[in-house]
Design an enzyme around this catalytic site. Structure first.
Site: not given
Length: 211
Positions: A84-86
């Site tokens: 999710i972070c990218p």
């Protein structure tokens, strides 16, 4: 924000000694569990404390004065090498001009160190052209109370800090839910009006008049 010394990586091409030997092609799993707690307060009228950080491959430092006279947006995320972070970091990168048009600078931050940030950005195709710093904010995130107690990583916390260094907005998502860049921009627009903005207000719409 409470006082903290932070190390950081400015997302641009380069190498550094001491990069981690971890496999870079396997994203780390993000927990879907709801956070047990998120201590975002008291934050109203809290000032961003003095801090200084060097990049891992240059002598440049970022301090409170680096964004002096500008708005700052701090985007905390759980881990490098995840799923999710990218998607969040890339979208903020795509919207940097929108933040710049609002006289705001963006900072990403997690509990990973600066060498992990560097390795991730070098390995991930969508992060190779990241144009804002990623902070190694282990102590800062702990001081802010935004660590997931079980995972010991940052929750998806977002802070908007005004040009005087005062925190004007704070929001925190569970590890499994990505944030909305549009909502951060909407709130920034509302704060910059200095007016009373009703529910779902968007830039260009009328504000409310006080009694």
């Amino acid at each position: 924000f409470t006082a903290a010394m932070i190390r950081l990586f400015v997302g641009s091409p380069g190498t550094a000694a001491g990069e981690p030997s971890m496999p870079c092609n396997t994203p780390r799993r993000e927990s879907s569990r709801s956070p047990a707690s998120c201590n975002l307060g008291p934050w109203h009228s809290t000032h961003f404390a003095a801090n200084s950080g060097r990049t891992c491959f240059s002598k440049n430092s970022i301090t409170n004065d680096s964004a002096k006279g500008k708005w700052s947006v701090f985007v905390f995320y759980p881990k490098d090498f995840t799923f999710i972070c990218p998607t969040e970091l890339v979208d903020f990168n795509k919207r940097l001009k929108d933040f710049a048009d609002r006289d705001a600078v963006v900072y990403g931050a997690s509990t990973d160190n600066e060498f992990s940030h560097l390795a991730w950005c070098q390995q991930h195709a969508d992060l190779k052209n990241l144009k804002y710093p990623l902070l190694a904010a282990q102590k800062l995130s702990c001081d802010l109370g935004i660590l997931d107690p079980a995972e010991a990583v940052c929750l998806r916390a977002t802070y908007v800090v005004d040009p005087q260094g005062v925190i004007r907005w704070a929001c925190c998502n569970a590890l499994s839910v990505g944030r909305s860049t549009d909502e951060v921009l909407r709130v920034l627009d509302a704060l910059q009006t200095g007016e009373l903005c009703p529910c779902n207000w968007k830039k260009g719409e009328p504000t409310l008049e006080g009694a």
